[in-house]
Design an enzyme around this catalytic site. Sequence first.
Site, mmCIF file in Angstrom:
data_model
loop_
_atom_site.group_PDB
_atom_site.id
_atom_site.type_symbol
_atom_site.label_atom_id
_atom_site.label_comp_id
_atom_site.label_asym_id
_atom_site.label_seq_id
_atom_site.Cartn_x
_atom_site.Cartn_y
_atom_site.Cartn_z
ATOM 1 N N GLN A 1 0.931 -1.331 -0.173
ATOM 2 C CA GLN A 1 -0.448 0.019 0.128
ATOM 3 C C GLN A 1 0.661 1.526 0.049
ATOM 4 O O GLN A 1 1.278 1.842 0.485
ATOM 5 C CB GLN A 1 -1.057 0.171 0.753
ATOM 6 C CG GLN A 1 -1.618 1.376 1.672
ATOM 7 C CD GLN A 1 -3.308 1.176 2.130
ATOM 8 O OE1 GLN A 1 -3.306 0.765 2.800
ATOM 9 N NE2 GLN A 1 -3.036 2.175 3.320
ATOM 10 N N ASP A 2 0.111 2.155 -0.966
ATOM 11 C CA ASP A 2 0.634 3.047 -0.468
ATOM 12 C C ASP A 2 -0.083 4.839 -0.236
ATOM 13 O O ASP A 2 -0.716 4.578 -0.320
ATOM 14 C CB ASP A 2 1.257 4.199 -2.215
ATOM 15 C CG ASP A 2 2.429 3.832 -3.126
ATOM 16 O OD1 ASP A 2 3.289 3.964 -3.779
ATOM 17 O OD2 ASP A 2 3.676 2.480 -2.293
ATOM 18 N N ASN A 3 0.517 5.502 0.366
ATOM 19 C CA ASN A 3 0.106 6.752 1.481
ATOM 20 C C ASN A 3 0.719 7.995 0.641
ATOM 21 O O ASN A 3 2.137 7.755 0.470
ATOM 22 C CB ASN A 3 0.213 5.932 2.886
ATOM 23 C CG ASN A 3 -0.409 4.921 3.105
ATOM 24 O OD1 ASN A 3 -1.298 4.343 2.770
ATOM 25 N ND2 ASN A 3 0.487 4.845 3.938
ATOM 26 N N LYS B 1 -6.294 12.875 17.151
ATOM 27 C CA LYS B 1 -6.522 11.473 17.918
ATOM 28 C C LYS B 1 -4.592 12.049 18.477
ATOM 29 O O LYS B 1 -4.666 11.264 19.944
ATOM 30 C CB LYS B 1 -6.592 10.731 17.036
ATOM 31 C CG LYS B 1 -6.123 9.703 17.240
ATOM 32 C CD LYS B 1 -5.721 8.530 15.805
ATOM 33 C CE LYS B 1 -4.434 8.792 15.042
ATOM 34 N NZ LYS B 1 -4.395 7.780 13.476
ATOM 35 N N ASP B 2 -4.120 13.103 17.842
ATOM 36 C CA ASP B 2 -2.561 12.872 19.189
ATOM 37 C C ASP B 2 -2.519 13.600 19.823
ATOM 38 O O ASP B 2 -1.697 12.729 20.552
ATOM 39 C CB ASP B 2 -2.330 13.416 16.870
ATOM 40 C CG ASP B 2 -2.091 12.340 16.318
ATOM 41 O OD1 ASP B 2 -1.178 13.238 15.381
ATOM 42 O OD2 ASP B 2 -2.183 10.724 16.117
ATOM 43 N N LYS C 1 7.404 1.208 6.799
ATOM 44 C CA LYS C 1 7.209 1.951 5.998
ATOM 45 C C LYS C 1 8.623 2.754 5.458
ATOM 46 O O LYS C 1 9.329 2.048 6.231
ATOM 47 C CB LYS C 1 6.544 3.034 6.805
ATOM 48 C CG LYS C 1 5.534 2.578 7.281
ATOM 49 C CD LYS C 1 4.348 3.746 8.465
ATOM 50 C CE LYS C 1 3.906 3.283 9.063
ATOM 51 N NZ LYS C 1 3.968 3.866 10.240
ATOM 52 N N ASP D 1 -4.185 1.132 14.367
ATOM 53 C CA ASP D 1 -4.196 1.771 14.498
ATOM 54 C C ASP D 1 -3.611 2.063 16.583
ATOM 55 O O ASP D 1 -4.882 2.192 17.111
ATOM 56 C CB ASP D 1 -4.992 2.752 13.242
ATOM 57 C CG ASP D 1 -4.178 3.640 13.313
ATOM 58 O OD1 ASP D 1 -5.273 4.742 13.068
ATOM 59 O OD2 ASP D 1 -3.286 3.715 13.439
ATOM 60 N N HIS E 1 6.873 5.947 14.265
ATOM 61 C CA HIS E 1 6.524 6.706 13.175
ATOM 62 C C HIS E 1 5.609 8.189 13.486
ATOM 63 O O HIS E 1 4.607 8.156 13.163
ATOM 64 C CB HIS E 1 7.067 5.917 11.839
ATOM 65 C CG HIS E 1 7.055 6.747 10.898
ATOM 66 N ND1 HIS E 1 5.545 7.794 9.688
ATOM 67 C CD2 HIS E 1 7.625 8.100 10.233
ATOM 68 C CE1 HIS E 1 6.144 8.443 8.870
ATOM 69 N NE2 HIS E 1 7.108 8.746 9.312
ATOM 70 N N HIS F 1 2.873 6.857 15.385
ATOM 71 C CA HIS F 1 1.868 6.370 15.196
ATOM 72 C C HIS F 1 2.672 4.403 14.582
ATOM 73 O O HIS F 1 3.810 4.696 14.315
ATOM 74 C CB HIS F 1 1.021 6.145 13.366
ATOM 75 C CG HIS F 1 0.125 7.277 14.158
ATOM 76 N ND1 HIS F 1 0.181 8.434 13.122
ATOM 77 C CD2 HIS F 1 -0.014 8.491 14.686
ATOM 78 C CE1 HIS F 1 -1.005 9.833 13.476
ATOM 79 N NE2 HIS F 1 -0.816 9.405 14.860
ATOM 80 N N TYR G 1 4.676 7.557 1.165
ATOM 81 C CA TYR G 1 5.236 6.363 2.371
ATOM 82 C C TYR G 1 4.747 4.947 1.298
ATOM 83 O O TYR G 1 3.259 4.869 1.051
ATOM 84 C CB TYR G 1 5.536 7.012 3.444
ATOM 85 C CG TYR G 1 4.214 6.845 4.050
ATOM 86 C CD1 TYR G 1 3.928 8.186 3.280
ATOM 87 C CD2 TYR G 1 3.734 5.723 5.150
ATOM 88 C CE1 TYR G 1 2.337 8.264 4.516
ATOM 89 C CE2 TYR G 1 2.470 6.190 5.821
ATOM 90 C CZ TYR G 1 1.194 7.368 5.618
ATOM 91 O OH TYR G 1 1.015 7.891 6.378
ATOM 92 N N ARG H 1 2.381 14.633 12.611
ATOM 93 C CA ARG H 1 1.376 13.215 12.392
ATOM 94 C C ARG H 1 1.850 12.300 13.461
ATOM 95 O O ARG H 1 3.197 12.490 12.685
ATOM 96 C CB ARG H 1 1.149 13.037 11.154
ATOM 97 C CG ARG H 1 -0.090 13.954 9.823
ATOM 98 C CD ARG H 1 0.220 13.890 8.815
ATOM 99 N NE ARG H 1 -0.577 14.895 8.231
ATOM 100 C CZ ARG H 1 -1.542 14.735 7.429
ATOM 101 N NH1 ARG H 1 -1.820 13.366 7.539
ATOM 102 N NH2 ARG H 1 -2.134 15.142 6.682
#
Length: 182
Positions: A47-49, A168-169, A73, A144, A120, A63, A133, A60
């Site tokens: 998967q690419d983000n 969340k953070d 990653k 998560d 990360h 995580h 990434y 950010r």
Amino acid sequence: MTDFERTPLSDVILVTPRRFGDHRGFFSESWSARAFAEQGLDVTFVQDNHSLSSQVGTVRGLHYQSPPHAQAKLVRCGRGRIFDVAVDVRSGSATYGQWFGVELSFENGKQLMIPAGFLHGFMTLEPDSEIIYKCTDFYAPECDGAVRWDSCGIDWPDVGIAPVLSEKDAVAVPLSEFKTPF
Ligand SMILES: Cc1cn([C@H]2C[C@H](O)[C@@H](COP(=O)(O)OP(=O)(O)O[C@H]3O[C@H](C)C(=O)[C@H](O)[C@H]3O)O2)c(=O)[nH]c1=O
């Protein structure tokens, strides 16, 4: 073609693909399974983000995805500049709780390879910074998790403003209370 530089955290690697410049600009192989295999790095991305952070000082992180969907990653900055950080949270690791940070930017073309078992996160150093990434497992919201960005002793750059955080953070657990799943 691609430079691999070890860091003080085992398995966290700084990767710099070669850029072929000419009068038009440059060309670069931003990812090559062959280059990684030649380094003995067996990694399969699925998967690419891609994220855009409009404001400087956006943080950010920090995580992770817990097993069975832990993610390694490979992070690069497609536009702007970020300070990218990995924190070792592997049970029994000699560098547990230690961090490594590096500036990734469109200009320097550097990438950070972060194995599973690490937190990360990043801070943007310019407005409109984008990261792209690759991940070795799919998004699994049930796995998560987040640790407070300012609870790991990271020497974040001073960009002169309070960090821009997601809800969340802003309420993430501090490292001191974190029970690592790795
Ligand atoms: C990570 C992810 C998110 N989403 C959805 C879930 C939310 O509705 C929305 C924003 O998610 P989040 O606020 O978790 O995005 P970031 O704060 O950029 O999180 C990422 O930032 C740090 C730096 C990372 O390394 C992780 O990849 C990831 O945790 O995208 C998806 O659909 N798929 C995904 O893989």
